[in-house]
Design a protein around this motif. Structure first.
Motif, mmCIF file in Angstrom:
data_model
loop_
_atom_site.group_PDB
_atom_site.id
_atom_site.type_symbol
_atom_site.label_atom_id
_atom_site.label_comp_id
_atom_site.label_asym_id
_atom_site.label_seq_id
_atom_site.Cartn_x
_atom_site.Cartn_y
_atom_site.Cartn_z
ATOM 1 N N GLY A 154 -22.746 -43.887 14.453
ATOM 2 C CA GLY A 154 -21.980 -43.260 13.378
ATOM 3 C C GLY A 154 -20.480 -43.352 13.534
ATOM 4 N N GLU A 155 -19.999 -44.156 14.481
ATOM 5 C CA GLU A 155 -18.562 -44.262 14.736
ATOM 6 C C GLU A 155 -18.095 -45.707 14.553
ATOM 7 O OE1 GLU A 155 -16.435 -41.897 15.254
ATOM 8 O OE2 GLU A 155 -17.935 -40.290 15.280
ATOM 9 N N ASN A 189 -30.281 -48.685 6.368
ATOM 10 C CA ASN A 189 -30.327 -47.943 5.103
ATOM 11 C C ASN A 189 -30.417 -46.437 5.286
ATOM 12 O OD1 ASN A 189 -32.941 -47.754 6.050
ATOM 13 N ND2 ASN A 189 -33.906 -48.195 4.066
ATOM 14 N N VAL A 190 -30.236 -45.963 6.516
ATOM 15 C CA VAL A 190 -30.213 -44.519 6.727
ATOM 16 C C VAL A 190 -28.933 -43.960 6.116
ATOM 17 C CG1 VAL A 190 -30.170 -42.682 8.453
ATOM 18 C CG2 VAL A 190 -31.559 -44.737 8.845
ATOM 19 N N PRO A 191 -29.042 -42.973 5.202
ATOM 20 C CA PRO A 191 -27.838 -42.471 4.522
ATOM 21 C C PRO A 191 -26.798 -41.940 5.502
ATOM 22 C CG PRO A 191 -29.832 -41.695 3.433
ATOM 23 C CD PRO A 191 -30.275 -42.328 4.716
ATOM 24 N N MET A 192 -25.557 -42.278 5.208
ATOM 25 C CA MET A 192 -24.428 -41.816 6.035
ATOM 26 C C MET A 192 -23.648 -40.803 5.211
ATOM 27 S SD MET A 192 -23.036 -42.261 8.973
ATOM 28 C CE MET A 192 -21.558 -41.566 9.726
ATOM 29 N N ASN A 193 -23.467 -39.607 5.753
ATOM 30 C CA ASN A 193 -22.764 -38.584 4.990
ATOM 31 C C ASN A 193 -22.040 -37.646 5.956
ATOM 32 O OD1 ASN A 193 -21.805 -36.943 3.000
ATOM 33 N ND2 ASN A 193 -23.753 -35.945 2.546
ATOM 34 N N SER A 194 -20.904 -38.137 6.431
ATOM 35 C CA SER A 194 -20.091 -37.318 7.321
ATOM 36 C C SER A 194 -18.728 -37.118 6.674
ATOM 37 C CB SER A 194 -19.940 -37.988 8.682
ATOM 38 O OG SER A 194 -19.193 -39.185 8.561
ATOM 39 N N TRP A 201 -21.003 -47.754 3.116
ATOM 40 C CA TRP A 201 -19.906 -48.645 2.750
ATOM 41 C C TRP A 201 -18.684 -48.359 3.628
ATOM 42 C CZ3 TRP A 201 -20.605 -52.760 -0.089
ATOM 43 C CH2 TRP A 201 -21.546 -52.780 -1.117
ATOM 44 N N ASP A 202 -18.343 -47.073 3.733
ATOM 45 C CA ASP A 202 -17.150 -46.683 4.487
ATOM 46 C C ASP A 202 -17.295 -47.023 5.964
ATOM 47 O OD1 ASP A 202 -15.552 -44.891 2.379
ATOM 48 O OD2 ASP A 202 -17.677 -44.420 2.200
ATOM 49 N N LEU A 203 -18.476 -46.738 6.528
ATOM 50 C CA LEU A 203 -18.682 -47.000 7.950
ATOM 51 C C LEU A 203 -18.627 -48.496 8.250
ATOM 52 C CD1 LEU A 203 -19.389 -46.064 10.798
ATOM 53 C CD2 LEU A 203 -21.813 -46.116 10.124
ATOM 54 N N SER A 204 -19.321 -49.307 7.448
ATOM 55 C CA SER A 204 -19.351 -50.755 7.710
ATOM 56 C C SER A 204 -17.969 -51.383 7.523
ATOM 57 C CB SER A 204 -20.366 -51.435 6.787
ATOM 58 O OG SER A 204 -19.997 -51.315 5.418
ATOM 59 N N SER A 205 -17.222 -50.926 6.543
ATOM 60 C CA SER A 205 -15.884 -51.470 6.303
ATOM 61 C C SER A 205 -14.942 -51.136 7.453
ATOM 62 C CB SER A 205 -15.311 -50.914 4.989
ATOM 63 O OG SER A 205 -16.107 -51.298 3.894
ATOM 64 N N GLY A 230 -16.869 -55.030 4.339
ATOM 65 C CA GLY A 230 -17.949 -54.080 4.608
ATOM 66 C C GLY A 230 -19.075 -54.276 3.615
ATOM 67 N N TYR A 231 -20.284 -54.548 4.116
ATOM 68 C CA TYR A 231 -21.439 -54.784 3.244
ATOM 69 C C TYR A 231 -22.366 -53.571 3.154
ATOM 70 C CZ TYR A 231 -20.460 -59.793 2.972
ATOM 71 O OH TYR A 231 -19.889 -61.026 2.720
ATOM 72 N N GLY A 232 -22.104 -52.552 3.950
ATOM 73 C CA GLY A 232 -22.994 -51.403 3.917
ATOM 74 C C GLY A 232 -24.398 -51.788 4.357
ATOM 75 N N GLU A 233 -25.382 -51.290 3.641
ATOM 76 C CA GLU A 233 -26.795 -51.515 3.974
ATOM 77 C C GLU A 233 -27.417 -52.641 3.157
ATOM 78 O OE1 GLU A 233 -29.018 -48.204 1.359
ATOM 79 O OE2 GLU A 233 -27.142 -47.533 2.283
ATOM 80 N N TYR A 234 -26.596 -53.366 2.360
ATOM 81 C CA TYR A 234 -27.147 -54.209 1.302
ATOM 82 C C TYR A 234 -27.384 -55.663 1.675
ATOM 83 C CZ TYR A 234 -26.122 -50.066 -1.342
ATOM 84 O OH TYR A 234 -26.093 -48.764 -1.775
#
Length: 276
Positions: A154-155, A189-194, A201-205, A230-234
């Motif tokens: 998550g970091e 694809n595990v939702p990220m919500n911190s 999107w934010d984490l991968s970027s 950043g591609y996120g989970e897609y």
């Protein structure tokens, strides 16, 4: 007895003033027919040129629109290629230009193969075969790094002991300074919500950006050649239904983009999932 003077009879002359407008009319008609003839001759020439252009494009010069059989179709000496978007004929590559391009493609292939061998040796010598891999295809040389080799869960802050890996990769990239580099981040694809990263999107970027910044600490690299995405989970490369698959999907990719590709190959550097 006085003699009377006789006057010879004379002819009466009709009024001939009508001849002037009649002559003007004939002159105007003559001019009109000359203009019409000139226009028809010009249209015929344009028609013939259009016929030759269409026949050259459609069937290599065999005319399908002959004009009154006055001029047989001839195949142009230099047909080249026809751009359907701009309607502009582009010249076919000259043999010398084609040979030069093939030589550059061969040199590029040798450079990328050499770099891949060095990367593979580094991965093997340092026991990183489970964390890193390389792949060379028609569009790029890609280095794939598993997220657990770089980040905590998550970091996006690179681990202290992983900075050496980024530095070693940056040194190897010095060998190909003229190539564009894309650094892309991917998640599962595990939702990220911190609070810091409200989505994948934010984490991968941010992961792509932070890894790129470490690479660019090497001042021998040109920042203008680099781009983070950043591609996120897609763009997964494995199933997200298992923990092993999700681990493979969490990754950072460093793509060294080719400058020369096969003309028949469609290159889309932003869609790397189809190249795996």
């Amino acid at each position: 007895m006085s003699k009377k003077t006789r006057h010879e009879p004379h002819e009466e002359h009709a009024d001939e003033s009508w001849l002037l407008p009649y002559a003007d009319l004939l002159t105007l008609l003559l001019a009109l027919f000359l203009v019409l003839y000139a226009m028809s001759a010009s249209d015929a020439k344009k028609f013939q040129e259009m016929s030759e252009a269409f026949s050259s494009v459609l069937n290599g010069g065999a005319s399908v629109l002959e004009y009154n059989n006055t001029k047989p179709s001839q195949e142009p000496a230099d047909v080249g290629k026809f751009n359907a978007v701009t309607n502009v004929k582009t010249e076919a590559p000259k043999p010398t230009e084609q040979a030069a391009r093939e030589a550059l493609m061969k040199k590029e292939q040798e450079e990328l193969e050499k770099l891949k061998q060095q990367l593979d040796k580094y991965i093997k010598d340092n026991g990183l075969t489970t964390e890193l891999s390389t792949k060379l295809n028609h569009s790029q040389l890609m280095i794939t790094i598993r997220d657990n080799a770089l980040f905590a869960s998550g970091e996006a802050v690179i681990k202290t002991d992983s900075r050496k890996l980024a530095e070693e990769i940056s040194k190897m990239l010095q060998q190909v300074p003229a190539y564009d580099i894309i650094v892309s981040g991917h998640t599962d694809n595990v939702p990220m919500n911190s609070a810091k990263y409200p989505s994948n999107w934010d984490l991968s970027s941010d992961r792509a950006l932070q890894f790129m910044k470490i690479l660019l600490l090497n001042k021998s690299l040109d920042p203008k050649r680099f781009m983070p995405i950043g591609y996120g989970e897609y763009h997964p490369i494995a199933t997200n239904d298992t923990s092993a698959g999700r681990a493979k999907n969490r990754r950072v990719e460093v793509s060294i983009i080719r400058k020369y590709q096969d003309n028949n190959a469609y290159i889309n550097v932003t869609n790397t999932k189809d190249e795996k």
